[in-house]
Write an enzyme that holds these catalytic residues in place. Structure first.
Site, PDB file in Angstrom:
ATOM      1  N   HIS A 159       0.834  -1.229   0.000  1.00  0.00           N
ATOM      2  CA  HIS A 159       0.000   0.000   0.000  1.00  0.00           C
ATOM      3  C   HIS A 159       0.856   1.261   0.000  1.00  0.00           C
ATOM      4  CE1 HIS A 159      -3.329  -2.710   1.277  1.00  0.00           C
ATOM      5  NE2 HIS A 159      -2.368  -3.268   1.999  1.00  0.00           N
ATOM      6  N   SER A 280      14.129  21.958 -15.775  1.00  0.00           N
ATOM      7  CA  SER A 280      12.904  22.715 -15.994  1.00  0.00           C
ATOM      8  C   SER A 280      13.272  24.086 -16.531  1.00  0.00           C
ATOM      9  CB  SER A 280      12.152  22.852 -14.668  1.00  0.00           C
ATOM     10  OG  SER A 280      11.297  23.981 -14.709  1.00  0.00           O
ATOM     11  N   LYS A 286      15.208  21.925 -10.559  1.00  0.00           N
ATOM     12  CA  LYS A 286      14.602  20.662 -10.988  1.00  0.00           C
ATOM     13  C   LYS A 286      15.544  19.781 -11.810  1.00  0.00           C
ATOM     14  CE  LYS A 286      10.760  19.430 -10.853  1.00  0.00           C
ATOM     15  NZ  LYS A 286       9.572  19.916 -11.564  1.00  0.00           N
ATOM     16  N   GLU A 293       9.738   8.364 -17.001  1.00  0.00           N
ATOM     17  CA  GLU A 293       8.386   8.886 -17.257  1.00  0.00           C
ATOM     18  C   GLU A 293       7.926   8.546 -18.673  1.00  0.00           C
ATOM     19  OE1 GLU A 293       7.503  12.890 -14.885  1.00  0.00           O
ATOM     20  OE2 GLU A 293       9.403  12.954 -15.930  1.00  0.00           O
TER      21      GLU A 293
END
Ligand code: ARG
Length: 465
Positions: A159, A280, A286, A293
């Site tokens: 979980h 970024s 970033k 991804e």
């Protein structure tokens, strides 16, 4: 080109509408099959000569002609033409242009229906072998990393909550296992890909006494397809491959999801190499995990291709229908996507930087050894459900007083169960917890090293096979 120049123009009185011509053409994408088309044609001609339909001189001319055309295609000099619809007619027309009459004999006892099905299987067989190589490369990278990280402790999750301590090597070996199943599935799929449609002709076979077993042997097929209708109509092999590919992509997507989480600041378990990330344009701090991804995102198109192929086939009566031309782009894109994603992962894994201390601290935070304490109580004669209850209280006290389970005193633990002794503390450490899971398939470092050893042996045997 007017209709009277098309190979099938005999019964037509009107030339093809220009839009229809480009709408029905597949040469824009099926030229990828050129090499396999030529390979199939050479085998077909060789068989025709063997059964006496072509003379040895004719065979020699055809083979030389086809090889010259192969060279033209490889050098990018081949004059592809949309008017000639597909890869098959382009190559055949070029052959006749070069050789004259004898070029027209190649298509004896053959149809584009069995030709395209054969090309596609030759193509896919080759790509499966390449994909197996990439899968093995990724597996090897995982084994090397798992070996280095066999003793590294991290939290195991259920979980996405800290559950029990595990070793990072064990986690990596879970990924390895998924890929092992993927390889086995592809091996199995390849057996059904490796059947030869050629000789089925349009759908009913041909009146020439073809030696299909001989052609199959020349092309390295296990056997000719047993039924001519099925041979030209069947695309199960493509669907099956797309299903295998979807499972691989689903696995890579799960790996990606974990890497993305682990590379985030709240986890900080791994650092991805700069060369695999981007920044970024607005937030200078970033470093984005683009590669995992994208792999996660690309799984979507592969699953889509699987569904697309199933729907493509579901309404088709036997035997060949032009619908089947639509099988190629999804199949090609599945192969390309899978190959790129496997390559991305196989290149990335060896460059992962592991933050062992962050993993260790995260495992300490979540009372991950609570089950070990319950198991200890069971060994002292407490029924498991009661042990569960007692440990729940111990965790409560630890939370309330901001301590680890191992930081509770013996007296505190004994208030719930007098049978607890000082030896309990060894089990409450993360190291003790993972060491205790020492059965086959468990997370103990020694078991992980066993698993790696076995996996290496298996991998070595598979690459020799
Ligand atoms: N381009 C076709 C395909 O991809 C080749 C077979 C065409 N056969 C036919 N009868 N029109 O399936």
């Amino acid at each position: 080109m007017s209709s009277d120049q098309k190979p099938w123009s005999g019964r037509f009185t009107e030339s093809t509408d220009a839009f229809v011509e480009s709408f029905t053409a597949s040469v824009g994408f099926d030229r990828r099959l050129a090499r396999h088309d030529i390979q199939g044609s050479i085998a077909h001609a060789t068989m025709l000569a063997r059964i006496g339909v072509l003379s040895e001189r004719e065979l020699k001319a055809l083979v030389e002609g086809l090889e010259t055309i192969r060279g033209e295609i490889e050098r990018g000099e081949f004059p592809w033409s949309v008017e000639l619809e597909d890869v098959h007619m382009n190559i055949e027309a070029r052959l006749t242009e070069r050789l004259g009459e004898v070029g027209k004999k190649l298509h004896t006892g053959r149809s584009r229906n069995d030709q395209v099905a054969t090309d596609l299987r030759l193509y896919l067989r080759e790509e499966i072998d390449r994909l197996q190589g990439e899968l093995r490369r990724l597996q090897r990278a995982l084994l090397d990393l798992a070996e280095r990280e066999a003793d590294t402790i991290m939290p195991g999750f259920t979980h996405l909550q800290v559950a029990q301590p595990i070793t990072f090597g064990h986690h990596l070996m879970a990924w390895f296992e998924m890929l092992a199943r993927d390889r086995a599935r592809l091996t199995d799929c390849r057996r059904r890909v490796n059947r030869m449609p050629l000789g089925a002709a349009a759908l009913a076979g041909t009146s020439f006494p073809l030696d299909r077993h001989y052609t199959a042997e020349l092309l390295g097929f296990e056997a000719p397809a047993a039924n001519s209708l099925d041979a030209v109509a069947d695309r199960d092999f493509a669907i099956e491959f797309a299903a295998c590919a979807s499972l691989v992509m689903m696995h890579l997507s799960r790996f990606s999801e974990e890497l993305i989480l682990w590379a985030s600041a709240p986890f900080g378990f791994v650092e991805l190499p700069d060369a695999f990330c981007t920044g970024s344009s607005i937030m200078p701090q970033k470093k984005n995990p683009d590669l995992p991804e994208l792999v996660r995102g690309k799984s979507g198109r592969v699953f889509g291709h699987l569904l697309g192929l199933l729907v493509l086939m579901k309404g088709q009566p036997l035997a060949y229908n032009k619908d089947n031309q639509e099988d190629k782009e999804p199949l090609f894109d599945t192969v390309d996507t899978l190959k790129d994603c496997l390559r991305a992962f196989a290149d990335l894994v060896p460059k992962l930087q592991v933050r062992r201390e962050a993993m260790y601290q995260a495992a300490r935070k979540g009372y991950a050894t609570a089950t070990d304490l319950a198991d200890y109580l069971v060994r002292k004669g407490v029924p498991f459900r009661d042990a569960h209850e007692i440990v729940g209280r111990a965790v409560r006290l630890a939370i309330d007083t901001g301590r680890d389970l191992a930081e509770l005193s013996l007296a505190e633990l004994r208030q719930w169960c007098p049978a607890i002794e000082a030896d309990v503390f060894e089990l409450l450490t993360l190291e003790g917890s993972v060491r205790a899971r020492a059965h086959f398939g468990g997370t103990a470092p020694d078991r992980v090293r066993d698993a790696i050893r076995q996996a290496r042996e298996q991998l070595g045997e598979d690459s020799e096979a």
